[in-house]
Design a protein around this motif. Structure first.
Motif, PDB file in Angstrom:
ATOM      1  N   LEU A  73       0.831  -1.206   0.000  1.00 35.54           N
ATOM      2  CA  LEU A  73       0.000   0.000   0.000  1.00 35.54           C
ATOM      3  C   LEU A  73       0.862   1.252   0.000  1.00 35.54           C
ATOM      4  N   LEU A  77       0.678   4.104  -2.836  1.00 36.65           N
ATOM      5  CA  LEU A  77       0.381   5.501  -2.510  1.00 36.65           C
ATOM      6  C   LEU A  77       1.498   6.435  -2.964  1.00 36.65           C
ATOM      7  N   ASP A 136      -5.990  -7.799  -0.023  1.00 36.86           N
ATOM      8  CA  ASP A 136      -6.045  -7.296   1.347  1.00 36.86           C
ATOM      9  C   ASP A 136      -5.271  -5.984   1.491  1.00 36.86           C
ATOM     10  N   LEU A 137      -5.141  -5.265   0.414  1.00 36.74           N
ATOM     11  CA  LEU A 137      -4.338  -4.051   0.381  1.00 36.74           C
ATOM     12  C   LEU A 137      -4.867  -2.986   1.336  1.00 36.74           C
ATOM     13  N   PHE A 138      -6.166  -2.805   1.378  1.00 34.89           N
ATOM     14  CA  PHE A 138      -6.728  -1.728   2.191  1.00 34.89           C
ATOM     15  C   PHE A 138      -6.781  -2.079   3.667  1.00 34.89           C
ATOM     16  N   GLN A 140      -4.079  -2.718   5.098  1.00 35.18           N
ATOM     17  CA  GLN A 140      -2.757  -2.250   5.508  1.00 35.18           C
ATOM     18  C   GLN A 140      -2.750  -0.770   5.894  1.00 35.18           C
ATOM     19  N   ILE A 141      -3.877  -0.096   5.793  1.00 36.35           N
ATOM     20  CA  ILE A 141      -3.916   1.343   6.078  1.00 36.35           C
ATOM     21  C   ILE A 141      -3.500   1.600   7.520  1.00 36.35           C
ATOM     22  N   HIS A 145      -0.031   6.517   6.730  1.00 32.50           N
ATOM     23  CA  HIS A 145      -0.536   6.722   5.373  1.00 32.50           C
ATOM     24  C   HIS A 145      -1.435   7.956   5.328  1.00 32.50           C
TER      25      HIS A 145
END
Length: 196
Positions: A73, A77, A136-138, A140-141, A145
């Motif tokens: 992530l 970003l 499952d990227l989101f 990791q917020i 970030h």
């Protein structure tokens, strides 16, 4: 005569300072391409092209072989913000900037082009070449970030405002302007300061 020939040779190696837009055009195209490849790798499970895997392996070394799942992530970003920043600078360069008659040496020009190519690659070196877990990227917020995005927005708005102010200072005919900015003071005319 020798000095004249040397001066002429150096003059031939200089480019107009308006060529700054080339840096940002290259950055938008190249880093947009790298972002597209990363999105395809994360969400469509398409591996990076072999030439890019080899290049990233040469630049990143051992980090390309490790799967650091929590950085996907962050890399996504950073590449997105880099692309936005490059696009903003391109628009400012084309629409707002008032360039002087200054010149840019060919070596500086080549270094600028190289910088905008390498910066995207160094960001992409942080993920392994076989990255493919965008599902499952989101999850990791993290707080950093959100803080990073907020800092980026503030810095971009501030830079744009300063860029507009500096461009407007160059548009004045008299040049006698004393302007306060948030973080620094600009004195545009020596004559104005001396005459006071």
């Amino acid at each position: 005569m020798k000095i004249l020939l040397e001066a002429t040779a150096w003059k031939c190696q200089e480019n107009n300072s308006r060529w700054f837009s080339h840096f940002y055009i290259l950055s938008v195209v190249w880093n947009g391409f790298l972002l597209l490849l990363l999105i395809q790798a994360l969400f469509l499970s398409r591996p990076f092209p072999v030439w890019l895997q080899n290049l990233l392996s040469a630049l990143g070394g051992a980090s390309q072989n490790q799967d650091v799942g929590d950085k996907h992530l962050s890399v996504l970003l950073v590449l997105m913000l880099l692309l936005l920043h490059s696009f903003q600078r391109l628009i400012e360069c084309l629409c707002i900037s008032v360039f002087s008659s200054g010149v840019l040496h060919i070596l500086q020009y080549c270094m600028g082009l190289g910088y905008y190519i390498v910066i995207g690659l160094t960001v992409l070196c942080q993920v392994p070449a076989n990255v493919s877990n965008g599902k499952d990227l989101f999850m990791q917020i993290c707080w950093y970030h959100i803080l990073g995005i907020m800092m980026y927005i503030w810095a971009s708005v501030h830079q744009h405002r300063c860029h507009v102010i500096l461009a407007n200072l160059r548009k004045g005919k008299s040049g006698e302007m004393f302007h306060f900015l948030e973080l620094f003071v600009i004195i545009f005319s020596i004559k104005y300061c001396v005459s006071q």
